[in-house]
Design a protein around this motif. Structure first.
Motif, mmCIF file in Angstrom:
data_model
loop_
_atom_site.group_PDB
_atom_site.id
_atom_site.type_symbol
_atom_site.label_atom_id
_atom_site.label_comp_id
_atom_site.label_asym_id
_atom_site.label_seq_id
_atom_site.Cartn_x
_atom_site.Cartn_y
_atom_site.Cartn_z
ATOM 1 N N LYS A 1 40.800 23.106 67.376
ATOM 2 C CA LYS A 1 41.318 22.736 68.707
ATOM 3 C C LYS A 1 39.883 22.628 69.712
ATOM 4 O O LYS A 1 38.873 23.365 69.281
ATOM 5 C CB LYS A 1 42.204 23.755 69.156
ATOM 6 N N LYS A 2 40.087 22.152 70.903
ATOM 7 C CA LYS A 2 39.042 22.046 71.956
ATOM 8 C C LYS A 2 39.542 22.632 73.123
ATOM 9 O O LYS A 2 40.866 22.554 73.273
ATOM 10 C CB LYS A 2 38.419 20.831 72.184
ATOM 11 N N ILE A 3 38.866 23.437 74.006
ATOM 12 C CA ILE A 3 39.278 23.867 75.114
ATOM 13 C C ILE A 3 38.372 23.014 76.388
ATOM 14 O O ILE A 3 37.233 22.852 76.163
ATOM 15 C CB ILE A 3 38.799 25.397 75.371
ATOM 16 N N PHE B 1 43.743 22.239 76.748
ATOM 17 C CA PHE B 1 43.326 22.179 75.296
ATOM 18 C C PHE B 1 43.808 20.909 74.631
ATOM 19 O O PHE B 1 44.723 20.010 75.015
ATOM 20 C CB PHE B 1 43.985 23.306 74.349
ATOM 21 N N GLY B 2 43.163 20.282 73.489
ATOM 22 C CA GLY B 2 43.410 19.311 72.838
ATOM 23 C C GLY B 2 43.122 19.664 71.202
ATOM 24 O O GLY B 2 42.637 20.746 70.820
ATOM 25 N N HIS B 3 43.428 18.487 70.575
ATOM 26 C CA HIS B 3 43.357 18.787 69.036
ATOM 27 C C HIS B 3 42.102 18.075 68.350
ATOM 28 O O HIS B 3 41.712 17.076 68.974
ATOM 29 C CB HIS B 3 44.548 18.086 68.405
ATOM 30 N N LEU B 4 41.516 18.644 67.268
ATOM 31 C CA LEU B 4 40.316 17.976 66.994
ATOM 32 C C LEU B 4 40.952 17.502 65.509
ATOM 33 O O LEU B 4 41.563 18.504 64.868
ATOM 34 C CB LEU B 4 39.192 19.152 66.497
ATOM 35 N N ILE C 1 44.913 16.229 85.967
ATOM 36 C CA ILE C 1 45.067 16.962 84.772
ATOM 37 C C ILE C 1 46.223 16.636 83.883
ATOM 38 O O ILE C 1 45.916 16.164 82.638
ATOM 39 C CB ILE C 1 45.287 18.497 85.267
ATOM 40 N N GLN C 2 47.230 15.780 84.346
ATOM 41 C CA GLN C 2 48.108 15.272 83.474
ATOM 42 C C GLN C 2 47.525 13.951 82.783
ATOM 43 O O GLN C 2 48.000 14.095 81.481
ATOM 44 C CB GLN C 2 49.433 14.798 84.185
ATOM 45 N N ASP C 3 46.592 13.422 83.387
ATOM 46 C CA ASP C 3 46.040 12.170 82.462
ATOM 47 C C ASP C 3 45.067 12.655 81.349
ATOM 48 O O ASP C 3 45.262 12.159 80.094
ATOM 49 C CB ASP C 3 45.118 11.241 83.459
ATOM 50 N N THR C 4 44.474 13.512 81.446
ATOM 51 C CA THR C 4 43.317 13.997 80.562
ATOM 52 C C THR C 4 44.282 14.973 79.475
ATOM 53 O O THR C 4 43.839 14.893 78.287
ATOM 54 C CB THR C 4 42.328 14.867 81.268
ATOM 55 N N VAL C 5 45.212 15.674 79.944
ATOM 56 C CA VAL C 5 46.057 16.282 78.848
ATOM 57 C C VAL C 5 46.717 15.254 77.829
ATOM 58 O O VAL C 5 46.718 15.424 76.639
ATOM 59 C CB VAL C 5 46.875 17.223 79.525
ATOM 60 N N ALA C 6 47.195 14.434 78.639
ATOM 61 C CA ALA C 6 48.085 13.376 77.589
ATOM 62 C C ALA C 6 46.980 12.712 76.902
ATOM 63 O O ALA C 6 47.347 12.394 75.541
ATOM 64 C CB ALA C 6 48.863 12.348 78.605
ATOM 65 N N ASP C 7 45.590 12.565 77.297
ATOM 66 C CA ASP C 7 44.636 11.917 76.632
ATOM 67 C C ASP C 7 44.082 12.763 75.635
ATOM 68 O O ASP C 7 42.714 12.640 75.497
ATOM 69 C CB ASP C 7 43.906 11.220 77.372
ATOM 70 N N ASN C 8 44.677 13.682 74.740
ATOM 71 C CA ASN C 8 44.105 14.571 73.987
ATOM 72 C C ASN C 8 43.021 15.393 74.702
ATOM 73 O O ASN C 8 41.884 15.628 74.136
ATOM 74 C CB ASN C 8 43.687 14.214 72.742
ATOM 75 N N ALA C 9 43.097 15.881 76.164
ATOM 76 C CA ALA C 9 42.016 16.575 76.607
ATOM 77 C C ALA C 9 40.646 15.815 76.563
ATOM 78 O O ALA C 9 39.601 16.441 76.729
ATOM 79 C CB ALA C 9 41.658 17.874 76.122
ATOM 80 N N SER C 10 40.834 14.481 76.697
ATOM 81 C CA SER C 10 39.713 13.571 76.917
ATOM 82 C C SER C 10 38.833 13.632 75.689
ATOM 83 O O SER C 10 37.332 13.468 75.737
ATOM 84 C CB SER C 10 38.858 13.827 78.063
ATOM 85 N N CYS C 11 39.194 14.011 74.421
ATOM 86 C CA CYS C 11 38.254 14.240 73.174
ATOM 87 C C CYS C 11 37.841 12.780 72.711
ATOM 88 O O CYS C 11 38.919 12.034 72.422
ATOM 89 C CB CYS C 11 39.067 15.189 72.424
ATOM 90 N N VAL D 1 38.237 31.458 73.975
ATOM 91 C CA VAL D 1 38.927 31.178 72.545
ATOM 92 C C VAL D 1 40.213 32.149 72.602
ATOM 93 O O VAL D 1 41.345 31.841 72.156
ATOM 94 C CB VAL D 1 38.014 31.771 71.469
ATOM 95 N N ALA D 2 39.984 33.228 73.269
ATOM 96 C CA ALA D 2 41.379 34.230 73.432
ATOM 97 C C ALA D 2 42.516 33.533 74.440
ATOM 98 O O ALA D 2 43.580 33.767 73.843
ATOM 99 C CB ALA D 2 40.866 35.679 73.948
ATOM 100 N N TRP D 3 42.004 33.007 75.418
ATOM 101 C CA TRP D 3 42.837 32.155 76.253
ATOM 102 C C TRP D 3 43.616 31.008 75.401
ATOM 103 O O TRP D 3 44.766 31.163 75.506
ATOM 104 C CB TRP D 3 42.238 31.721 77.414
ATOM 105 N N LEU D 4 42.889 30.346 74.550
ATOM 106 C CA LEU D 4 43.675 29.457 73.860
ATOM 107 C C LEU D 4 44.504 30.055 72.875
ATOM 108 O O LEU D 4 45.580 29.557 72.617
ATOM 109 C CB LEU D 4 42.384 28.751 73.026
ATOM 110 N N ALA D 5 44.320 31.033 72.101
ATOM 111 C CA ALA D 5 44.878 31.750 71.178
ATOM 112 C C ALA D 5 46.331 32.353 71.965
ATOM 113 O O ALA D 5 47.393 32.201 71.207
ATOM 114 C CB ALA D 5 44.509 32.780 70.427
ATOM 115 N N ASN D 6 46.220 32.444 73.173
ATOM 116 C CA ASN D 6 47.267 33.153 73.832
ATOM 117 C C ASN D 6 48.469 32.006 74.222
ATOM 118 O O ASN D 6 49.536 32.215 74.150
ATOM 119 C CB ASN D 6 46.852 34.439 74.814
#
Length: 260
Positions: A59-61, A79-82, A151-161, A208-213
């Motif tokens: 994952k990416k933050i 966050f997005g997926h790697l 923010i909605q655009d970048t989230v939909a776009d896998n956090a711009s990864c 990373v703690a924020w992401l896990a939670n």
């Protein structure tokens, strides 16, 4: 947002990834789109990549700095997926021809030794669960035309990864204070930014703690072996063929990448 629209926009972003032809901002076309809608679109886009043979490797933050939060009008990261097709190792050149409008960020990557399941994950839990950390570059890229994102655009776009490069030096995060570790970023031999880990949510460990939670509240777990990009410690640096970047993190080591 209806399931048909979620599928449509996820498929559109996947097609943009393949063709390298950007699309108009979703927020211009769907005035009522929510962040929850955007994550559903992200999942559709990711599913198309999985169906094509890629695998999730972590994952990416994103949106970890106050400046970017204020720009996008939010008060927390995203966050997005790697995916396996995104990963470059130390020394591998990155072909900008596979991207639309790439910009590089220097950050610290975490490799997990065991699962992290929130909510309730603390920074201490992250340190215990991490096998090693390493300097890395995330090359962000936007399928949204001209980076005109909310923010909605970048989230939909896998956090711009876009893609990522992992450095060759690894250390246990228990052997250094990542909040105080300084980072120097150079482009083509000139220093373009200096920072420290505290610029990312007070520490990359906190991110990373924020992401896990956050994932835990969605019923998801960070898995052993996952690569976690903890968030940018540098400004976005546009890159072109022929450019090279180098970053050094105090106590951790350095990494570099060149673009072709």
């Amino acid at each position: 947002m209806t399931p048909d629209k979620i599928q449509h926009y996820g498929d559109e972003l996947y097609a943009s990834l393949l063709s390298r032809q950007p699309v108009e901002p979703l927020t211009n076309r769907e005035r009522e789109i929510t962040i929850a809608d955007a994550y559903q679109i992200q999942l559709r886009m990711i599913q198309r990549r999985l169906d094509a043979g890629e695998t999730v490797v972590g994952k990416k933050i994103g949106v970890t700095s106050r400046v970017v939060m204020d720009m996008l009008g939010v008060n927390q990261p995203d966050f997005g997926h790697l995916l396996s097709g995104m990963v470059f190792n130390e020394g591998e050149p990155v072909d900008t021809g596979r991207l639309i409008a790439p910009k590089a960020e220097a950050e610290v990557a975490f490799i997990l030794a065991r699962d992290l399941t929130g909510p309730g994950v603390t920074a201490a839990d992250v340190l215990r669960a991490t096998d090693c950390v390493m300097p890395c570059f995330e090359i962000v890229d936007s399928r949204i035309r001209d980076w005109k994102i909310k923010i909605q655009d970048t989230v939909a776009d896998n956090a711009s990864c876009g893609v990522l490069t992992l450095g060759g030096t690894r250390r246990s995060p228990r052997d250094l204070d990542l909040a105080l570790a300084g980072m120097v970023l150079e482009k083509n031999g000139e220093v373009v930014s200096t920072s420290c880990g505290a610029s990312v949510q007070g520490s990359p460990v906190n991110a990373v703690a924020w992401l896990a939670n956050t994932l835990g509240r969605l019923g998801l777990t960070l898995k052993a072996g996952d690569v976690i990009l903890s968030g940018s410690q540098s400004p976005l640096v546009p890159v072109l063929p022929g450019d090279s970047l180098y970053c050094h993190v105090g106590g951790l080591g350095s990494t570099s990448v060149r673009f072709i």
